[in-house]
Motif scaffolding. Structure first.
Motif, PDB file in Angstrom:
ATOM      1  N   PRO A   1      -5.239 -20.173   2.647  1.00 41.77           N
ATOM      2  CA  PRO A   1      -4.255 -19.178   2.177  1.00 41.77           C
ATOM      3  C   PRO A   1      -3.244 -19.829   1.252  1.00 41.77           C
ATOM      4  CG  PRO A   1      -3.822 -19.798   4.457  1.00 41.77           C
ATOM      5  CD  PRO A   1      -5.140 -20.424   4.089  1.00 41.77           C
ATOM      6  N   THR A   2      -2.788 -19.087   0.280  1.00 38.43           N
ATOM      7  CA  THR A   2      -1.831 -19.617  -0.692  1.00 38.43           C
ATOM      8  C   THR A   2      -0.393 -19.258  -0.354  1.00 38.43           C
ATOM      9  OG1 THR A   2      -2.125 -17.647  -2.070  1.00 38.43           O
ATOM     10  CG2 THR A   2      -3.538 -19.557  -2.531  1.00 38.43           C
ATOM     11  N   THR A   3      -0.188 -18.305   0.555  1.00 33.47           N
ATOM     12  CA  THR A   3       1.154 -17.903   0.951  1.00 33.47           C
ATOM     13  C   THR A   3       1.225 -17.789   2.475  1.00 33.47           C
ATOM     14  OG1 THR A   3       0.649 -15.540   0.753  1.00 33.47           O
ATOM     15  CG2 THR A   3       1.552 -16.645  -1.191  1.00 33.47           C
ATOM     16  N   GLN A   4       2.446 -17.814   2.980  1.00 31.75           N
ATOM     17  CA  GLN A   4       2.689 -17.638   4.410  1.00 31.75           C
ATOM     18  C   GLN A   4       3.750 -16.558   4.606  1.00 31.75           C
ATOM     19  OE1 GLN A   4       1.307 -19.040   7.320  1.00 31.75           O
ATOM     20  NE2 GLN A   4       2.581 -17.426   8.194  1.00 31.75           N
ATOM     21  N   SER A   5       3.447 -15.574   5.455  1.00 28.90           N
ATOM     22  CA  SER A   5       4.387 -14.494   5.735  1.00 28.90           C
ATOM     23  C   SER A   5       5.414 -14.958   6.761  1.00 28.90           C
ATOM     24  CB  SER A   5       3.652 -13.253   6.261  1.00 28.90           C
ATOM     25  OG  SER A   5       2.727 -12.781   5.312  1.00 28.90           O
ATOM     26  N   LEU A   6       6.681 -14.690   6.489  1.00 24.81           N
ATOM     27  CA  LEU A   6       7.776 -15.069   7.366  1.00 24.81           C
ATOM     28  C   LEU A   6       8.780 -13.935   7.437  1.00 24.81           C
ATOM     29  CD1 LEU A   6       8.310 -18.665   5.964  1.00 24.81           C
ATOM     30  CD2 LEU A   6       7.314 -18.144   8.177  1.00 24.81           C
ATOM     31  N   THR A   7       9.695 -14.010   8.401  1.00 28.25           N
ATOM     32  CA  THR A   7      10.753 -13.022   8.558  1.00 28.25           C
ATOM     33  C   THR A   7      12.094 -13.727   8.620  1.00 28.25           C
ATOM     34  OG1 THR A   7       9.302 -11.499   9.762  1.00 28.25           O
ATOM     35  CG2 THR A   7      11.663 -11.160   9.976  1.00 28.25           C
ATOM     36  N   CYS A   8      13.019 -13.314   7.770  1.00 33.20           N
ATOM     37  CA  CYS A   8      14.383 -13.847   7.765  1.00 33.20           C
ATOM     38  C   CYS A   8      15.292 -12.867   8.505  1.00 33.20           C
ATOM     39  CB  CYS A   8      14.882 -14.039   6.331  1.00 33.20           C
ATOM     40  SG  CYS A   8      13.948 -15.260   5.384  1.00 33.20           S
ATOM     41  N   LYS A   9      15.987 -13.367   9.506  1.00 36.67           N
ATOM     42  CA  LYS A   9      16.865 -12.540  10.325  1.00 36.67           C
ATOM     43  C   LYS A   9      18.294 -12.694   9.840  1.00 36.67           C
ATOM     44  CE  LYS A   9      18.079 -11.657  15.173  1.00 36.67           C
ATOM     45  NZ  LYS A   9      17.857 -12.094  16.577  1.00 36.67           N
ATOM     46  N   LEU A  10      18.885 -11.593   9.328  1.00 31.72           N
ATOM     47  CA  LEU A  10      20.224 -11.609   8.759  1.00 31.72           C
ATOM     48  C   LEU A  10      21.151 -10.737   9.603  1.00 31.72           C
ATOM     49  CD1 LEU A  10      19.281 -11.108   5.006  1.00 31.72           C
ATOM     50  CD2 LEU A  10      19.458 -13.250   6.276  1.00 31.72           C
ATOM     51  N   LYS A  11      22.253 -11.295  10.028  1.00 29.10           N
ATOM     52  CA  LYS A  11      23.256 -10.540  10.781  1.00 29.10           C
ATOM     53  C   LYS A  11      24.181  -9.823   9.812  1.00 29.10           C
ATOM     54  CE  LYS A  11      26.985 -11.132  14.155  1.00 29.10           C
ATOM     55  NZ  LYS A  11      27.731 -12.118  14.984  1.00 29.10           N
ATOM     56  N   LEU A  12      24.270  -8.499   9.931  1.00 24.73           N
ATOM     57  CA  LEU A  12      25.069  -7.693   9.014  1.00 24.73           C
ATOM     58  C   LEU A  12      26.521  -7.621   9.502  1.00 24.73           C
ATOM     59  CD1 LEU A  12      22.598  -4.738   8.368  1.00 24.73           C
ATOM     60  CD2 LEU A  12      22.914  -6.820   7.027  1.00 24.73           C
ATOM     61  N   LEU A  13      27.460  -7.854   8.595  1.00 24.24           N
ATOM     62  CA  LEU A  13      28.889  -7.778   8.905  1.00 24.24           C
ATOM     63  C   LEU A  13      29.403  -6.423   8.433  1.00 24.24           C
ATOM     64  CD1 LEU A  13      29.869 -11.400   7.775  1.00 24.24           C
ATOM     65  CD2 LEU A  13      29.090 -10.615  10.022  1.00 24.24           C
ATOM     66  N   LEU A  14      29.276  -5.417   9.297  1.00 23.05           N
ATOM     67  CA  LEU A  14      29.566  -4.033   8.936  1.00 23.05           C
ATOM     68  C   LEU A  14      30.983  -3.644   9.349  1.00 23.05           C
ATOM     69  CD1 LEU A  14      26.247  -2.434  10.215  1.00 23.05           C
ATOM     70  CD2 LEU A  14      26.786  -3.005   7.856  1.00 23.05           C
ATOM     71  N   THR A  15      31.580  -2.756   8.567  1.00 21.73           N
ATOM     72  CA  THR A  15      32.845  -2.145   8.961  1.00 21.73           C
ATOM     73  C   THR A  15      32.560  -1.016   9.950  1.00 21.73           C
ATOM     74  OG1 THR A  15      32.797  -0.548   7.148  1.00 21.73           O
ATOM     75  CG2 THR A  15      33.801  -2.709   6.707  1.00 21.73           C
ATOM     76  N   GLU A  16      33.613  -0.421  10.486  1.00 23.01           N
ATOM     77  CA  GLU A  16      33.428   0.660  11.466  1.00 23.01           C
ATOM     78  C   GLU A  16      32.737   1.861  10.834  1.00 23.01           C
ATOM     79  OE1 GLU A  16      36.112   3.353  14.589  1.00 23.01           O
ATOM     80  OE2 GLU A  16      37.023   1.722  13.410  1.00 23.01           O
ATOM     81  N   ASP A  17      33.125   2.230   9.626  1.00 19.40           N
ATOM     82  CA  ASP A  17      32.491   3.363   8.952  1.00 19.40           C
ATOM     83  C   ASP A  17      31.038   3.059   8.596  1.00 19.40           C
ATOM     84  OD1 ASP A  17      34.850   4.779   9.134  1.00 19.40           O
ATOM     85  OD2 ASP A  17      35.549   4.211   7.123  1.00 19.40           O
ATOM     86  N   GLN A  18      30.775   1.845   8.158  1.00 18.08           N
ATOM     87  CA  GLN A  18      29.398   1.463   7.838  1.00 18.08           C
ATOM     88  C   GLN A  18      28.516   1.463   9.083  1.00 18.08           C
ATOM     89  OE1 GLN A  18      30.036  -2.315   5.922  1.00 18.08           O
ATOM     90  NE2 GLN A  18      30.151  -1.413   3.869  1.00 18.08           N
TER      91      GLN A  18
END
Length: 449
Positions: free
Chosen positions: A12-29
């Protein structure tokens, strides 16, 4: 030292991965994201009910045609989310159909008598998730920010994450990263929102031009993994601490289930998440130690192993039998193998799968295979023919490493790599097993075969 040239066309020429990002949301968001996730979850359950009523439909486009307009009008989903929801439901039904066919095949072979119950009712989606398409529903911004589509319009927020993932996302072109779909997900314990970004990372085409190590990995319920290479070096991953915590969690779970109160059920959910994190961390640590640069790692092909092994189920089963069944069910071999495979590829190695037949019953010295070599199926291996004595799990790891070496030699000779034995039939497997019986382990570890 083993050194060979490899054919890159088979890798295989590529590898599938998952990046876990923590979102810094406001109260309205946070309110906007939660409202979007609730609407998307309701849309998934509606599409699931429609698919169930129409013959358990697993065709994404057909299901989309039936529910698209209603998802737009009733649940207020944007056009792309209204397309993603029926596709996600159809994929879930496709998995159920595959499991049903597998169950029918196992019943025909006499491996099991249990009826598959996945189609007794429509699957219900409970997780707070939203599938987002890159550049349509989500996009990365400057200064570590991300734009996300909701029912109330686009929102922009900052995010945090693992330093390596942040570096990949900041320099996608330089790191060979291709961004894909993302999943908006809420941690059920902490109630924090995360963005799980799917990426394709290009593998170094020159990293595997020279394979310098051949190793085999045996997985079982006594030891998480046992590793052995063709130079005679071995390593045991016992996992005693994990087993102790698992037994303690099982005792706690039993007491909470008997109690049955609302608070007990909440603690049970937290306990399940804690066990999941523990198992994932253990699998990561073990696979990281196994994977090494320029190594061909041989893993056992254990598909359907739980159906092919004997398990006794009865309402009057003893405590010992129920404990044994629980250990079999909690054996996470697939997770360890999957993590080992992708870490091996990222480090410039090659993971392959070999047949698991008779790995712990075959003598690596004389080739004699039989159950009599394992007295009472214990930890000690004693060959009934030559008397060779060794730890049974180490014997299995050595046999796997020799089979991996045989695959490597076939790769060099023919230029084709057989990474998974599933595609071949019974006759091809019989030929492989006969070749395996001719393999011999050298006691001085200077050569194998």
């Amino acid at each position: 030292m083993l050194a060979i040239l490899v054919n890159m066309d088979e890798l295989p020429t590529t590898q599938s991965l998952t990046c876990k990002l923590k979102l810094l949301l406001t109260e309205d968001q946070t309110k906007a994201v939660r409202r979007t996730a609730l609407a998307y979850r309701n849309a998934l359950n509606h599409a699931s009910a429609v698919a169930f009523a129409n013959g358990k439909m697993s065709q994404g486009m057909r299901l989309q045609t039936l529910v698209y307009q209603e998802l737009r009008e009733r649940f207020g989903l944007p056009s792309q989310m209204a397309c993603n929801a029926p596709r996600q439901v159809a994929a879930a039904y496709k998995t159920l159909w595959e499991r049903a066919k597998s169950n029918a095949a196992h019943k025909a072979k006499g491996w099991t008598k249990r009826r598959y119950k996945g189609f007794d009712q429509a699957p219900k989606f409970t997780a707070m998730t939203v599938t987002l398409n890159h550049r349509r529903d989500w996009a990365l911004g400057k200064e570590q920010s991300v734009s996300i589509g909701t029912l109330s319009g686009r929102i922009r927020c900052r995010y945090e994450g693992w330093n390596r993932h942040l570096d990949w996302l900041e320099h996608t072109a330089d790191r060979g990263i291709t961004l894909g779909a993302a999943k908006l997900w809420q941690d059920p314990a902490s109630k924090v929102w995360y963005l799980l970004v799917s990426i394709e990372k290009a593998l170094d085409p020159k990293a595997t031009e020279r394979i310098t190590t051949i190793k085999g990995v045996d997985l079982n319920r006594r030891n998480i993994a046992v590793e052995s290479n063709t130079r005679g070096r071995c390593r045991f991953y016992h996992g005693g601490h994990q087993k102790h915590l698992a037994e303690r969690a099982a005792s706690t779970r039993s007491a909470l289930q008997v109690k049955g109160t609302r608070g007990a059920k909440a603690v049970l959910r937290k306990l399940a998440l804690r066990e999941r994190r523990l198992n994932a961390d253990t699998a990561h640590c073990v696979s990281k130690s196994i994977a090494e640069p320029h190594a061909m790692v041989g893993l056992e092909w254990l598909k359907d192993i739980r159906n092919r092994t004997e398990r006794r189920h009865s309402k009057k089963a003893s405590v010992k039998r129920r404990k044994a069944n629980r250990k079999v069910s909690s054996w996470s071999f697939a997770d360890v193998q999957a993590k080992t495979a992708y870490k091996t590829r990222l480090s410039g190695g090659v993971p392959i799968w070999v047949d698991a037949d008779y790995t712990s019953q075959g003598c690596p010295i004389c080739g004699h295979a039989g159950r009599e070599n394992r007295l009472n199926n214990g930890l000690l291996f004693v060959c009934a023919r030559c008397g060779h004595t060794l730890h049974a799990d180490l014997v299995a790891a050595r046999n796997i490493s020799m089979r991996t070496l045989l695959v490597r030699q076939d790769w060099v000779r023919t230029g084709r790599l057989s990474a998974v034995p599933e595609a071949s039939g019974d006759e091809a497997k019989a030929v492989r097993l006969s070749r395996y019986a001719e393999l011999r382990w050298s006691l001085d570890a200077s050569s194998v075969l």
